[in-house]
Design an enzyme around this catalytic site. Structure first.
Site, PDB file in Angstrom:
ATOM      1  N   TYR A 368       0.821  -1.207   0.000  1.00 10.83           N
ATOM      2  CA  TYR A 368       0.000   0.000   0.000  1.00 10.83           C
ATOM      3  C   TYR A 368       0.857   1.261   0.000  1.00 10.83           C
ATOM      4  CZ  TYR A 368      -2.721   3.745   2.251  1.00 10.83           C
ATOM      5  OH  TYR A 368      -3.282   4.943   2.589  1.00 10.83           O
ATOM      6  N   LYS A 372       1.665   4.000  -3.076  1.00 10.53           N
ATOM      7  CA  LYS A 372       1.262   5.388  -2.859  1.00 10.53           C
ATOM      8  C   LYS A 372       2.466   6.323  -3.008  1.00 10.53           C
ATOM      9  CE  LYS A 372      -2.172   7.043  -1.501  1.00 10.53           C
ATOM     10  NZ  LYS A 372      -3.281   7.727  -2.226  1.00 10.53           N
TER      11      LYS A 372
END
Length: 627
Positions: A368, A372
């Site tokens: 994640y 990002k």
């Protein structure tokens, strides 16, 4: 972990709304004349008459992915049904005329709160940043619109400035009717909007639909999957783009995460360059894009190819340091090649493993935050002259004050552990007792968002600004203190079991090693399931009971493994830029848009706001004496 939502059956398709104009030129509030796009337009084309000055922003910097086509997955063309989107109703709120369910026409300017016309308190004085003044008449384009934070943002904008322009909401749906259904069921029907619902009464939905425009699309697709005429209309109309679309599952498949978290920002920035009067592009990121950095972490933008593993090993000679090289194009190619190499039955698990492997090798804790971070890099590489704000909140939790305390959706970050503990199902966890859980309430994140938008949207400097909205430096919440607060709450307001008896919980035990935690889990699950008396003479459980216990233990260990990089996190997020932003605010703005995380009383927030909010809005009151 990703949030989970329950979807209600969609209501019947809404009546369409139509505004006609025969103007071919629109004039911005700054006096600039923009030629209206002619292609495919007729005198009945829908246009936005509500302006806002600004110059066209152009840049020759291309997408890191080599243009608008995907280097990861070849975008599929939207179906004819998806592309037949009638342009949204776009008109100045003071002149928009709506026909609702065959009833007499209603002029939106007449839709005022029951207490009378818009309160004069909504008019901001000309000191401070001028947040309300900036919002007035501005057009927004928001992705991830059905997500937790985006809803809080939408509610605050409309409640604070009813005279805001159109707010286009990019929604994944098969067609416009499905998108409208999602808007109504997942956004307008949310309890979050009860203050606005009370304010506008029977006119609530009519008023909200005069502001919110659901748009069928997908950030993962070229041109966002938009039909061209609609894309042109939005590009003519938007002043501010907010990208809050993300896949937040820590161990998501690498191909899925890189598609939305890295390619998504690339596609959106390509679209941003077509927006004639764009004043700002805001990317909602996370403070944890800082990966395995340690100590006080400053608010610094990523450059293309920045690698945290290389930062942490800067004493290595060049040959050794070359092992820690990040090339986003190479990561995309690796995903494509790996998918082709994996057997179909193992693609999902292999892609999860690949994402975690690449993230941890290059200095991030999970897929994640790694994807990002690459999304931030892509934005900086492509932005050209577009003003950009990167907003990095830490762990976003329930609202502190607005529109009311404790609202939230889904199980976020540590919330599953909090709820399991309250139910007596988890009496310990793997965590550094002296570590910090960096938490910030959702309404403070939204206030910071609007303050940053107003400041940099008015300045329109072609630069990138980073804001870390976090508490770990100015107001740290220590894990051992959190454990005591949870204990106090659940002993004063316990859950009840299926027989209506209160569930008593001990003070949560905090373990520094997985072995100690695992040993505790086995003892606890055996005792909790009343299996102590049925063990065999050699102290072993039957095969069936061992299976039951093992399943519970493995679930808890899985959570501990996923959260370990955060429960033992060594970084603390500097928020100096946010503090300087607050210094620019007037006293009135501080009261209405304040985000001083240093002022949070954690005892009050955890015991009286957050956990009660969890129990009410996530658990829907289950397990309370009122049920």
């Amino acid at each position: 972990m990703g949030s989970f939502f329950l979807y209600s059956p969609p209501p019947p398709p809404p009546h369409s709304l139509l505004v006609r104009t025969n103007k071919d030129v629109k004039i911005s509030s700054g006096g600039h004349r923009w030629p209206r796009r002619k292609k495919g337009c007729t005198t009945s084309s829908v246009v936005f008459c509500q302006g806002g000055g600004g110059k066209a922003i152009r840049s020759g910097v291309g997408s890191v992915f080599g243009g608008r086509t995907s280097a990861l997955v070849t975008p599929t063309t939207a179906t004819d049904q998806e592309q037949q989107i009638s342009p949204a109703t776009v008109m100045d709120a003071s002149s928009l005329v709506l026909a609702v369910n065959g009833q007499p026409e209603i002029v939106v300017k007449d839709l005022v709160p029951y207490s009378g016309p818009t309160s004069s308190s909504l008019v901001e004085t000309h000191d401070g940043i001028g947040i309300v003044r900036f919002l007035r008449g501005k057009g927004f384009f928001i992705t991830g619109a059905t997500g937790f934070l985006a809803k809080v943002l939408i509610e605050k904008i409309i409640r604070t400035m009813p005279d805001v322009g159109k707010i286009y909401l990019l929604i994944k749906a098969k067609d416009k009717d499905a998108a409208m259904a999602r808007l109504k069921t997942e956004i307008l029907n949310a309890e979050l909007f009860k203050t606005l619902r009370q304010t506008y009464g029977k006119s609530f939905q009519t008023f909200m639909l005069s502001k919110l425009v659901p748009v069928v699309g997908d950030v993962c697709k070229s041109n966002l999957g938009l039909e061209q005429e609609l894309a042109d209309l939005i590009a003519d109309d938007v002043d501010v783009i907010v990208n809050s679309a993300a896949n937040t599952t820590f161990d998501e498949r690498y191909d899925v995460a890189i598609d939305i978290n890295t390619r998504g920002p690339s596609n959106l920035m390509s679209f941003a360059k077509k927006c004639q009067k764009l004043k700002l592009f805001l990317q909602v990121s996370t403070a944890y894009v800082n990966g395995q950095r340690q100590g006080k972490i400053m608010e610094r933008a990523f450059g293309m190819g920045d690698c945290i593993a290389r930062e942490n090993n800067n004493s290595l000679v060049c040959e050794a340091a070359s092992r820690f090289t990040l090339d986003i194009q190479d990561e995309v190619k690796m995903v494509m090649n790996s998918k082709e190499a994996f057997h179909p039955n193992e693609v999902a698990i292999k892609m999860r493993e690949l994402g975690l492997e690449r993230a941890r090798k290059l200095g991030w804790q999970d897929t994640y935050v790694f994807t990002k971070a690459m999304g931030e890099m892509v934005i900086d590489n492509m932005r050209g002259e577009i003003p950009v704000v990167i907003l990095r909140p830490s762990v976003i939790e329930s609202t502190y004050k607005e529109p009311f305390p404790g609202w939230m959706e889904g199980n976020r970050m540590m919330d599953p552990i909090v709820l399991y503990y309250g139910k007596g199902q988890l009496t310990g966890f793997l965590v550094d007792p002296n570590g910090v859980l960096d938490v910030v309430p959702a309404d403070m994140v939204v206030n910071a968002t609007l303050a940053a938008i107003a400041r940099h949207g008015m300045e329109q400097k072609p630069e990138i600004n980073v804001y870390q909205i976090a508490s770990s430096v100015v107001n740290p919440l220590i894990f051992k203190d959190l454990a005591k607060l949870l204990y106090e709450h659940y002993n004063s307001s316990p859950y009840v079991d299926s027989n209506g008896r209160p569930i008593t919980v001990p003070l949560m035990k905090l373990f520094s090693s997985m072995d100690d935690f695992s040993e505790h889990l086995w003892r606890d699950v055996i005792q909790r399931n009343g299996l102590t008396a049925i063990t065999s003479s050699d102290g072993k459980l039957s095969q069936r009971h061992e299976f039951i216990c093992r399943k519970s233990v493995e679930q808890a260990k899985y959570l501990a493994d996923i959260y370990e990089p955060y429960t033992f996190y060594g970084g603390r997020f500097d928020n100096s830029n946010g503090e300087r932003l607050m210094e620019l605010m007037s006293e009135s703005e501080k009261r209405r848009f304040g985000f001083d995380v240093g002022s949070i009383d954690w005892r009050d927030y955890i015991t009286n706001v957050h956990v009660p909010g969890l129990r009410r809005h996530v658990m829907k009151g289950r397990g309370t004496n009122n049920n």
